[in-house]
Design an enzyme around this catalytic site. Sequence first.
Site, PDB file in Angstrom:
ATOM      1  N   ASP A  59       7.560  -4.689 -18.635  1.00 39.48           N
ATOM      2  CA  ASP A  59       8.211  -4.786 -19.955  1.00 39.48           C
ATOM      3  C   ASP A  59       7.546  -5.789 -20.891  1.00 39.48           C
ATOM      4  O   ASP A  59       7.659  -5.673 -22.114  1.00 39.48           O
ATOM      5  CB  ASP A  59       9.703  -5.102 -19.814  1.00 39.48           C
ATOM      6  CG  ASP A  59       9.994  -6.354 -19.009  1.00 39.48           C
ATOM      7  OD1 ASP A  59       9.071  -6.858 -18.336  1.00 39.48           O
ATOM      8  OD2 ASP A  59      11.135  -6.821 -19.041  1.00 39.48           O
ATOM      9  N   GLU A  82      -0.337  -4.206  -8.390  1.00 41.27           N
ATOM     10  CA  GLU A  82      -1.224  -5.107  -9.123  1.00 41.27           C
ATOM     11  C   GLU A  82      -2.383  -5.616  -8.268  1.00 41.27           C
ATOM     12  O   GLU A  82      -3.483  -5.868  -8.790  1.00 41.27           O
ATOM     13  CB  GLU A  82      -0.431  -6.296  -9.675  1.00 41.27           C
ATOM     14  CG  GLU A  82       0.556  -5.940 -10.763  1.00 41.27           C
ATOM     15  CD  GLU A  82       1.912  -5.497 -10.249  1.00 41.27           C
ATOM     16  OE1 GLU A  82       2.819  -5.230 -11.075  1.00 41.27           O
ATOM     17  OE2 GLU A  82       2.075  -5.401  -9.000  1.00 41.27           O
ATOM     18  N   HIS A 147      14.478 -12.715 -16.717  1.00 41.20           N
ATOM     19  CA  HIS A 147      13.974 -12.111 -15.483  1.00 41.20           C
ATOM     20  C   HIS A 147      12.471 -12.391 -15.354  1.00 41.20           C
ATOM     21  O   HIS A 147      11.788 -12.609 -16.350  1.00 41.20           O
ATOM     22  CB  HIS A 147      14.235 -10.598 -15.481  1.00 41.20           C
ATOM     23  CG  HIS A 147      13.556  -9.857 -16.582  1.00 41.20           C
ATOM     24  ND1 HIS A 147      13.930  -9.956 -17.905  1.00 41.20           N
ATOM     25  CD2 HIS A 147      12.486  -9.014 -16.570  1.00 41.20           C
ATOM     26  CE1 HIS A 147      13.135  -9.206 -18.650  1.00 41.20           C
ATOM     27  NE2 HIS A 147      12.255  -8.624 -17.875  1.00 41.20           N
ATOM     28  N   HIS A 148      11.978 -12.384 -14.159  1.00 36.94           N
ATOM     29  CA  HIS A 148      10.587 -12.696 -13.805  1.00 36.94           C
ATOM     30  C   HIS A 148      10.254 -14.186 -13.944  1.00 36.94           C
ATOM     31  O   HIS A 148       9.093 -14.567 -13.751  1.00 36.94           O
ATOM     32  CB  HIS A 148       9.570 -11.894 -14.642  1.00 36.94           C
ATOM     33  CG  HIS A 148       9.674 -10.406 -14.499  1.00 36.94           C
ATOM     34  ND1 HIS A 148      10.298  -9.796 -13.434  1.00 36.94           N
ATOM     35  CD2 HIS A 148       9.220  -9.394 -15.287  1.00 36.94           C
ATOM     36  CE1 HIS A 148      10.235  -8.480 -13.582  1.00 36.94           C
ATOM     37  NE2 HIS A 148       9.592  -8.210 -14.694  1.00 36.94           N
ATOM     38  N   GLY A 446     -13.518 -11.619   1.802  1.00 35.80           N
ATOM     39  CA  GLY A 446     -13.136 -10.879   3.008  1.00 35.80           C
ATOM     40  C   GLY A 446     -11.681 -10.483   3.083  1.00 35.80           C
ATOM     41  O   GLY A 446     -11.053 -10.607   4.142  1.00 35.80           O
ATOM     42  N   ASP A 476      -9.448   1.952  10.148  1.00 37.60           N
ATOM     43  CA  ASP A 476      -8.067   2.421  10.057  1.00 37.60           C
ATOM     44  C   ASP A 476      -7.103   1.280   9.736  1.00 37.60           C
ATOM     45  O   ASP A 476      -6.154   1.447   8.966  1.00 37.60           O
ATOM     46  CB  ASP A 476      -7.648   3.130  11.345  1.00 37.60           C
ATOM     47  CG  ASP A 476      -7.967   2.330  12.612  1.00 37.60           C
ATOM     48  OD1 ASP A 476      -8.665   1.303  12.525  1.00 37.60           O
ATOM     49  OD2 ASP A 476      -7.519   2.740  13.699  1.00 37.60           O
ATOM     50  N   ASN A 503     -10.712   3.340  15.118  1.00 32.89           N
ATOM     51  CA  ASN A 503     -10.968   2.668  16.396  1.00 32.89           C
ATOM     52  C   ASN A 503      -9.736   1.910  16.872  1.00 32.89           C
ATOM     53  O   ASN A 503      -9.826   0.896  17.554  1.00 32.89           O
ATOM     54  CB  ASN A 503     -12.194   1.761  16.307  1.00 32.89           C
ATOM     55  CG  ASN A 503     -12.168   0.869  15.072  1.00 32.89           C
ATOM     56  OD1 ASN A 503     -11.110   0.653  14.485  1.00 32.89           O
ATOM     57  ND2 ASN A 503     -13.324   0.371  14.674  1.00 32.89           N
ATOM     58  N   GLY A 505      -7.249   0.023  15.559  1.00 34.56           N
ATOM     59  CA  GLY A 505      -6.833  -1.338  15.253  1.00 34.56           C
ATOM     60  C   GLY A 505      -7.887  -2.174  14.576  1.00 34.56           C
ATOM     61  O   GLY A 505      -8.840  -1.659  13.997  1.00 34.56           O
ATOM     62  N   GLU A 509     -11.217  -8.392  14.418  1.00 37.13           N
ATOM     63  CA  GLU A 509     -10.308  -9.414  14.939  1.00 37.13           C
ATOM     64  C   GLU A 509     -10.352  -9.450  16.469  1.00 37.13           C
ATOM     65  O   GLU A 509     -10.271 -10.520  17.086  1.00 37.13           O
ATOM     66  CB  GLU A 509      -8.877  -9.150  14.460  1.00 37.13           C
ATOM     67  CG  GLU A 509      -8.737  -8.873  12.972  1.00 37.13           C
ATOM     68  CD  GLU A 509      -9.000 -10.087  12.109  1.00 37.13           C
ATOM     69  OE1 GLU A 509      -9.501 -11.105  12.615  1.00 37.13           O
ATOM     70  OE2 GLU A 509      -8.699 -10.017  10.907  1.00 37.13           O
TER      71      GLU A 509
END
Length: 609
Positions: A59, A82, A147-148, A446, A476, A503, A505, A509
């Site tokens: 708005d 966003e 608001h916001h 990253g 994925d 793969n 996951g 990591e």
Amino acid sequence: MTTAAVAQLQAEVNRLRHELSTVRAHEQAPTGESIFVGQYLVERLVQLGVTKMFGVPGDFNLGFLDFVEDHSKIDWVGNCNELNAAYAADGYARVKEGSLGVLTTTFGVGELSAINGIAGAFSEHVPILHIVGVPSTSQQKNKPMLHHTLGDGRYDAYHLAAQHVVISSTSLINKETAAAEIDRVLTECLVMARPVYLMLPTDLAYERIPSYRLKTPLSTEPPANDPDVEQFALDEIAKLIEEAGQDAIILVDACAIRHSVKKEVHELIQRTGFPAYAAPMGKTAVDEQHERYGGIYVGSISHPEIKEKVENAKVIISIGALKSDFNTGNFTYHIPTSRTIELHSDHTTVQFAEFPGIGMKRLLPKLTARIQPFQPDAKLIPVPSFTLPLPQEDNDIITQTYLWPRMGQFFRPKDIIVAETGTSSFGVLEVPFPSGAVFISQILWGSIGWTVGSTLGAALAGRDLGYKRTILFIGDGSLQLTVQELSAMLRSGVTPIIFVLNNAGYTIERFLHGMERKYNDIANWRWTKLLETFGGEQGKTCQSHLVKTKQELSALLDDPKFAAADKIQLVEMIMQPRDAPRALKRQAELSGKTNRYVAELPEGVGEAV
């Protein structure tokens, strides 16, 4: 004087020169037409080559968006959120070199959602204008509990937060200074190649101002170098190379791209003949088919021949370096300062001496002319052949060692190739790209999932510039973070090819820590149904494929209809969860030692009682 102080002084000198030019323009046409502040901003963006604006309506920005939608030369690209809009603006700016990415959000809830994307652009030197529609000037003065807001009257809280991740910012408060402030932040965005932040109040967007300033184009050229200091620096560089017996190499990194010196770097390599290498973030800053290009240098992770050639050179001419952990093989560069010349956008260093304000854009042509006489000796320096042959494997599994050289055979000139942080960005590094291809990845910041929005922005910019295809490689796990933007791709009519490495996951990591931990697992989606779910029509506006073997993948890549990329396509590739590119495994090993996840417990502690 420090480099930062010199840059600030130069920016102020440029601003004053621009103001003087606009005053002269006003004197020549004092009774010119008027324009709304919002229109002025849009016209400036169009002058800078911006054809797309990303964001989410709210708005406090809706009135401004009318100006955008009604303009014939700029399109509004509505995003699903966003954060993705910020990623899209980032990708757009990376491809559209010399211009900038633009996103518009609303006050508070919208802009804070985008701030991670803006921080990534700041980290990686990408020019983005973040326009924030904010409450009217009277509301900001009287501070009602709108608001916001945070409910405590702090209408500047989000502006203060943004200042940490932008190079310049402004809060437009009156029509008398609005145009000058718009010009200032846009100039700093482009000259410094980093994001800027602009607060546009609802009422001020519709205030009328004179339009005469638009007749004076913004100058996005870097400031001039001090001629005496520049000459001294050139003398020192030439002397160092000569003393080394012309045994020098050129190492190109990300800021050569961000600060628009690719052409100057090409001339340096072409006319001097010195061997050239690139850091991961500098991939495609140099034509990878050039006879003097030797490949990617990543410290101790590099191929042995590349490592030996770079680290044993007597002089290293480093251009636009960003020495982050993943960009340097976890800080394993073995290049002493005594053998290094560093060229940056706002300073130059020669061994231990720094020359603030001596920028590479203006220095490089003079350096090329100065050391061109060394070419006969420079061309005798051997350069490794940058190739990646297809391995002979006795199985039909799509392995990491097979995938990337096979993809190298699929790439074409004028492709935009986008690689997600992790498996994809490490795997594609060693693939020689065709001339004219562009590589995009977010190696320093990253943020996983960044590539989805970035692919949208890159494809739209590529369409403007005549690039043929946009190709995304993403895992994925990463795709699940930002998958909504597939719908914006369909809506915008772009036709990327999206390779999903399934793969099971977060592979990067797993190699960093927790190979068997459940927190590195994800839900397995029906990937080949996604494009239809987001509004595509299979066979007409989209096409999805599932490949499980080398044979299936190779047959698909060889299919002319698939390679034509005339519709958005998604390819799900089934791969092994514990397979990773060589460079990723080595980087993970180094990072694991640095992070020290596993504590060394005293003897007896943790044993069963």
